[in-house]
Write a protein that holds these residues in place. Structure first.
Motif, PDB file in Angstrom:
ATOM      1  N   LEU A 291       0.788  -1.230   0.000  1.00 55.55           N
ATOM      2  CA  LEU A 291       0.000   0.000   0.000  1.00 55.55           C
ATOM      3  C   LEU A 291       0.821   1.281   0.000  1.00 55.55           C
ATOM      4  O   LEU A 291       0.283   2.347  -0.328  1.00 55.55           O
ATOM      5  N   ILE A 292       2.089   1.231   0.386  1.00 59.96           N
ATOM      6  CA  ILE A 292       2.909   2.444   0.431  1.00 59.96           C
ATOM      7  C   ILE A 292       4.287   2.153  -0.160  1.00 59.96           C
ATOM      8  O   ILE A 292       4.633   1.008  -0.428  1.00 59.96           O
ATOM      9  N   ASN A 293       5.044   3.243  -0.344  1.00 60.53           N
ATOM     10  CA  ASN A 293       6.433   3.220  -0.835  1.00 60.53           C
ATOM     11  C   ASN A 293       6.512   3.043  -2.347  1.00 60.53           C
ATOM     12  O   ASN A 293       5.560   2.636  -3.017  1.00 60.53           O
TER      13      ASN A 293
ATOM     14  N   ILE B  98      12.628  -2.374  -9.035  1.00 58.63           N
ATOM     15  CA  ILE B  98      11.362  -2.232  -9.774  1.00 58.63           C
ATOM     16  C   ILE B  98      10.258  -1.540  -8.976  1.00 58.63           C
ATOM     17  O   ILE B  98      10.248  -1.542  -7.750  1.00 58.63           O
ATOM     18  N   ASN B  99       9.316  -0.989  -9.714  1.00 57.54           N
ATOM     19  CA  ASN B  99       8.048  -0.517  -9.175  1.00 57.54           C
ATOM     20  C   ASN B  99       6.932  -1.474  -9.572  1.00 57.54           C
ATOM     21  O   ASN B  99       7.051  -2.237 -10.536  1.00 57.54           O
ATOM     22  N   TYR B 100       5.834  -1.408  -8.848  1.00 51.44           N
ATOM     23  CA  TYR B 100       4.621  -2.152  -9.179  1.00 51.44           C
ATOM     24  C   TYR B 100       3.444  -1.339  -8.674  1.00 51.44           C
ATOM     25  O   TYR B 100       3.596  -0.426  -7.856  1.00 51.44           O
ATOM     26  N   ARG B 101       2.245  -1.647  -9.160  1.00 51.76           N
ATOM     27  CA  ARG B 101       1.065  -0.953  -8.654  1.00 51.76           C
ATOM     28  C   ARG B 101       0.818  -1.320  -7.194  1.00 51.76           C
ATOM     29  O   ARG B 101       1.098  -2.436  -6.771  1.00 51.76           O
ATOM     30  N   LEU B 102       0.283  -0.369  -6.439  1.00 51.65           N
ATOM     31  CA  LEU B 102      -0.143  -0.598  -5.068  1.00 51.65           C
ATOM     32  C   LEU B 102      -1.654  -0.780  -5.035  1.00 51.65           C
ATOM     33  O   LEU B 102      -2.375  -0.390  -5.963  1.00 51.65           O
ATOM     34  N   LEU B 103      -2.141  -1.359  -3.952  1.00 56.02           N
ATOM     35  CA  LEU B 103      -3.570  -1.622  -3.845  1.00 56.02           C
ATOM     36  C   LEU B 103      -4.419  -0.367  -4.000  1.00 56.02           C
ATOM     37  O   LEU B 103      -5.524  -0.406  -4.560  1.00 56.02           O
ATOM     38  N   GLY B 104      -3.913   0.767  -3.531  1.00 54.31           N
ATOM     39  CA  GLY B 104      -4.681   2.004  -3.603  1.00 54.31           C
ATOM     40  C   GLY B 104      -4.612   2.727  -4.938  1.00 54.31           C
ATOM     41  O   GLY B 104      -5.311   3.726  -5.131  1.00 54.31           O
TER      42      GLY B 104
ATOM     43  N   TRP C 159      -3.777   1.227   5.047  1.00 56.46           N
ATOM     44  CA  TRP C 159      -4.797   1.741   4.112  1.00 56.46           C
ATOM     45  C   TRP C 159      -4.853   3.258   4.175  1.00 56.46           C
ATOM     46  O   TRP C 159      -4.880   3.933   3.145  1.00 56.46           O
ATOM     47  N   GLN C 160      -4.899   3.803   5.380  1.00 57.36           N
ATOM     48  CA  GLN C 160      -4.944   5.256   5.517  1.00 57.36           C
ATOM     49  C   GLN C 160      -3.694   5.900   4.937  1.00 57.36           C
ATOM     50  O   GLN C 160      -3.759   6.917   4.238  1.00 57.36           O
ATOM     51  N   MET C 161      -2.522   5.316   5.207  1.00 56.10           N
ATOM     52  CA  MET C 161      -1.286   5.882   4.681  1.00 56.10           C
ATOM     53  C   MET C 161      -1.205   5.778   3.171  1.00 56.10           C
ATOM     54  O   MET C 161      -0.593   6.613   2.511  1.00 56.10           O
TER      55      MET C 161
END
Length: 341
Positions: free
Chosen positions: A71-73, A96-102, A222-224
């Motif tokens: 969810l972060i970073n 690498i990067n990847y999509r986060l849940l948010g 989730w909030q972060m």
């Protein structure tokens, strides 16, 4: 735009990561930033590639997968680790990067995150020779959530299906695929096979995580991440009615017997004081691997908490890269050297 690099301890105390000092290097490194490897639904995914400048024409490759509770970073939290490995050993590093849940209006699912990581590894194999990397000598590593994703490459890299999670049997349709190949063809060729893996204080059971409250507002990640808490597969699925979906993204349920599939050698490590991915959980997964006949090493980092490989300094956890990351990184390099050199 890069996401803010923050680390959140599970107690809900927020701590900004302060980057201090410089990463020690034995030799020069050429860095290519923000190399595009996929754009699922228009969301650009990039990686940073580090090539040692020691005069060789080809090096083994280490793919680094950052953590942050899914969810972060972003990958910059692993900048110093990437600099250290490429600058003190002879490995091309793909951070690498990847999509986060948010991301994408809080619609990304956990299987899509796995698909992004699978796509990154496949892209590396197709293109890393352009950066003096050897596509036949690839290792993967990641910390915390990145440890989970690292292990998914190892145990689920053959579970490729063009239909993804739209129907059973569940599988993964990578965000990047080699030209003119289907997910099934890549799986049949062993396209996601790697030669070594290092899951760093990883999480290996998403079923248990969901049952323990990961999908609830009480999980402060989730909030972060700027997102409303919901199911890992969206609001139409839940862990009680759809446990098989959660097991399909949980390495703990996917370990094969070595008589059927031999996994690559692995090195596990975790801090003795880790409260986020406790040593007992990491050791239990390691013991499962060993019981099924696979080659693996385990090291307990005495006196350390979570996230000791992160860039910079985290005063709450008592970690700093310069003081806490060097010993585990040297152990990781030693392990990789035993595989590739």
């Amino acid at each position: 735009m890069k996401r803010a690099c923050l680390f959140i301890f599970i107690s809900a105390l927020v701590v900004n990561v302060q980057v201090v000092g410089q990463t020690p290097q034995k030799h020069q490194v050429e860095v290519k930033k923000d190399v595009l490897f996929a754009s699922p639904e228009g969301f650009d995914l990039t990686m940073d590639i580090y090539t040692p400048q020691t005069g060789k024409s080809s090096y083994p490759v280490l793919v680094i997968i950052h953590g942050g509770g899914w969810l972060i970073n972003d990958n910059s939290i692993m900048d110093q680790m990437s600099e250290y490995v490429s600058g003190n050993a002879e490995y091309v590093v793909a951070n690498i990067n990847y999509r986060l849940l948010g991301d994408q209006n809080n619609t990304v699912t956990i299987n899509e995150i796995v698909e992004d990581v699978f796509g990154a590894v496949l892209w590396v194999k197709d293109h890393i020779a352009e950066y003096n990397g050897d596509p036949n000598k690839v290792a993967v590593t990641g910390d915390s959530a990145g440890g989970h994703l690292t292990e998914m490459v190892v145990v689920a890299g053959g579970m490729l299906k063009s239909h993804g999670f739209t129907q059973s049997p569940y599988g993964f349709n990578p965000s990047y695929l080699p030209a003119v190949k289907t997910a099934e063809e890549v799986a049949a060729e062993g396209g996601l096979s790697v030669q070594a893996a290092i899951p760093s204080y990883g999480a290996f059971d998403m079923l248990a995580a969901a049952q323990g409250g990961f999908e609830k507002e009480s999980n402060f990640f989730w909030q972060m991440g700027g997102a409303k808490a919901r199911g890992l597969f969206g609001n139409d699925f839940n862990v009680t009615d759809h446990p098989e979906m959660y097991k399909a993204v949980s390495p703990a349920y996917l370990i094969p017997s070595s008589s059927g599939k031999k996994l690559p050698p692995q090195f596990f490590h975790v801090g003795s004081e880790d409260q986020t991915t406790p040593p007992v959980a990491v050791k239990a997964y390691f013991d499962q691997l060993k019981a099924k006949g696979h080659t693996a090493e385990y090291w307990l980092y005495e006196g350390r908490n979570h996230a000791y490989l992160d860039s910079g300094k985290n005063e709450f956890l008592g970690n700093s890269f310069e003081e806490d990351a060097i010993e585990p990184l040297n152990r990781m390099i030693k392990f990789l050297d035993s595989v590739f050199y």
